[in-house]
Design an enzyme around this catalytic site. Structure first.
Site, PDB file in Angstrom:
ATOM      1  N   ASP A 128       4.449   4.555   3.340  1.00  0.00           N
ATOM      2  CA  ASP A 128       3.040   4.400   3.751  1.00  0.00           C
ATOM      3  C   ASP A 128       2.110   4.523   2.547  1.00  0.00           C
ATOM      4  O   ASP A 128       1.157   3.753   2.389  1.00  0.00           O
ATOM      5  CB  ASP A 128       2.654   5.380   4.871  1.00  0.00           C
ATOM      6  N   ASP A 136      11.032  -6.069   4.177  1.00  0.00           N
ATOM      7  CA  ASP A 136      10.511  -7.213   4.930  1.00  0.00           C
ATOM      8  C   ASP A 136       8.977  -7.168   4.927  1.00  0.00           C
ATOM      9  O   ASP A 136       8.294  -8.156   4.632  1.00  0.00           O
ATOM     10  CB  ASP A 136      11.053  -7.118   6.367  1.00  0.00           C
ATOM     11  N   LYS A 151      11.330   6.618   3.295  1.00  0.00           N
ATOM     12  CA  LYS A 151      10.627   7.552   4.180  1.00  0.00           C
ATOM     13  C   LYS A 151      11.526   8.774   4.357  1.00  0.00           C
ATOM     14  O   LYS A 151      11.795   9.230   5.468  1.00  0.00           O
ATOM     15  CB  LYS A 151      10.332   6.842   5.516  1.00  0.00           C
ATOM     16  N   TYR A 191      17.976  -3.654  10.870  1.00  0.00           N
ATOM     17  CA  TYR A 191      18.328  -5.049  11.140  1.00  0.00           C
ATOM     18  C   TYR A 191      19.835  -5.252  11.260  1.00  0.00           C
ATOM     19  O   TYR A 191      20.308  -6.384  11.273  1.00  0.00           O
ATOM     20  CB  TYR A 191      17.770  -5.975  10.060  1.00  0.00           C
TER      21      TYR A 191
END
Ligand code: NAD
Length: 342
Positions: free
Chosen positions: A207, A231, A174, A125
């Site tokens: 995940d 988010d 991740k 972002y």
């Protein structure tokens, strides 16, 4: 008692209704605050030709505290987004969203009690993206992760856990794929964790986190993560407790040495134009945001009374608002919150 001054943005749509209800409840809870009313949003465009007038920014600069009801972003006219401008101007780097099961709020889950701390200024972002060819057949977005940005939000999460008696931080990432950017966030977290030996620390791939939040939400206490994952996971957490309508939030800024950081508190829901002016809006989100504000200014007792009042009013169908299947309007709900605190 010291009475901090708070910049108050009543907002658009149902904003003024939920704000009036929240001010009554704060007063009944014994909150000692002085309000400085300022304009923002569509209403401010009508009055000042700007959704975020300079006087509003100056007020928050002075008070370092804001309670903000939802704002309608005026469409057309090229207005800048109020939320983005506030975030950039006050460097509001930590977005804090608690999610706790509440009796009377319909949800598929029980025993949810987690807080998502989201880094709010970096990552995908950061706004760095472009097409890579003139025919626009491919585009590239760049995620920026810095040690500085990672460290300050992770430190904030640990300090929050310490202040609120929370036991465990889970850092979500991740780093198995994004070895440099996410690896930097994870490494920074491991270093910061050493300074807080009393707080348990672990990390989890994003995940797997999404699945575990649904299959075993009670395993999470405080989650700290980067902007994009935060988010998504903060809305996932709101879904676990019955949706965005009752969720509170705070946005915390950087502090100069020895100064209090700027902090802005707001409900997560929008202006609900479909029910504005009808006196039926549910003020829970803003009331719980106000409780976070009272915590922030060390008025813990008032914060806990306010939360207990809201919990009691929500628990009874006679005093819950219609959006939660109850029979009360905004004023009746607020009366019940106040009665429960007596
Ligand atoms: P919304 O949250 O305003 O409404 C979605 C649905 O939820 C509507 O049916 C509404 O009636 C209901 N609802 C929301 N809050 C409620 C409450 N407190 N009590 C009872 N019912 C409630 O979302 P939207 O319709 O997507 O957005 C409307 C406007 O709000 C848009 O202009 C959007 O830009 C703005 N918005 C502002 C913020 C903010 O300022 N933080 C956040 C989200 C949306």
């Amino acid at each position: 008692m010291n009475r901090p001054t708070v910049s108050l943005i009543e907002g658009d749509g149902i904003g003024p209704e939920v704000t009036a209800a929240t001010l009554r409840a704060i007063e009944a809870a014994g909150g000692q605050l002085v309000w400085e009313r300022v304009d923002a949003g569509a209403g401010a465009v009508a009055a000042h030709g700007d959704p975020l007038p300079a006087a509003t920014i100056a007020s928050i600069q002075r008070t370092q505290l804001a309670l903000k009801a939802p704002l309608a972003t005026p469409s057309g006219g090229g207005y800048r987004s109020v939320n983005v401008t506030l975030r950039q101007h006050f460097d509001l780097y930590a977005n804090v969203r608690p999610a706790q099961t509440m009796a009377g709020v319909p949800s598929r889950f029980t025993d949810v009690d987690m807080v998502i701390v989201r880094e709010n200024t970096e990552d995908l972002y950061a706004g760095i993206e472009h097409y890579i060819d003139p025919r626009r057949t491919a585009a590239e977005s760049i995620a920026i992760i810095t040690r500085f940005g990672s460290e300050r939000v992770i430190v904030y999460a640990f300090e929050y856990a310490r202040r609120h008696g929370r036991r465990k931080i889970t850092l979500v990432h991740k780093a198995n794929i994004l070895k440099m950017s996410n690896g930097l966030f994870l490494d920074t977290g491991r270093e910061v964790a050493k300074r807080y030996p009393e707080i348990e620390f672990d990390d989890m791939i994003v995940d797997a986190t999404a699945m575990r939040m649904v299959t075993q939400p009670e395993r999470f206490d405080v989650i700290v993560t980067m902007n994009l994952f935060g988010d998504i996971l903060s809305d996932l957490a709101a879904g676990l407790i019955g949706g965005l309508g009752v969720a509170p939030a705070s946005n915390i800024g950087a502090a100069a040495p020895g100064e209090r950081p700027c902090a802005m508190f707001e409900a997560v829901h929008g202006t609900a134009p479909d029910i504005a002016g009808k006196g039926i809006a549910n003020p829970t989100g803003l009331m719980l945001s106000a409780a976070m504000l009272l915590d922030h200014v060390e008025q813990r007792e008032a914060a806990n009374r306010l939360r207990a009042g809201v919990a009691a009013a929500l628990a009874n169908a006679e005093t819950r608002t219609g959006d939660l299947g109850g029979r009360a309007n905004t004023a009746q709900f607020t009366d019940a919150v106040i009665r429960a605190m007596a």
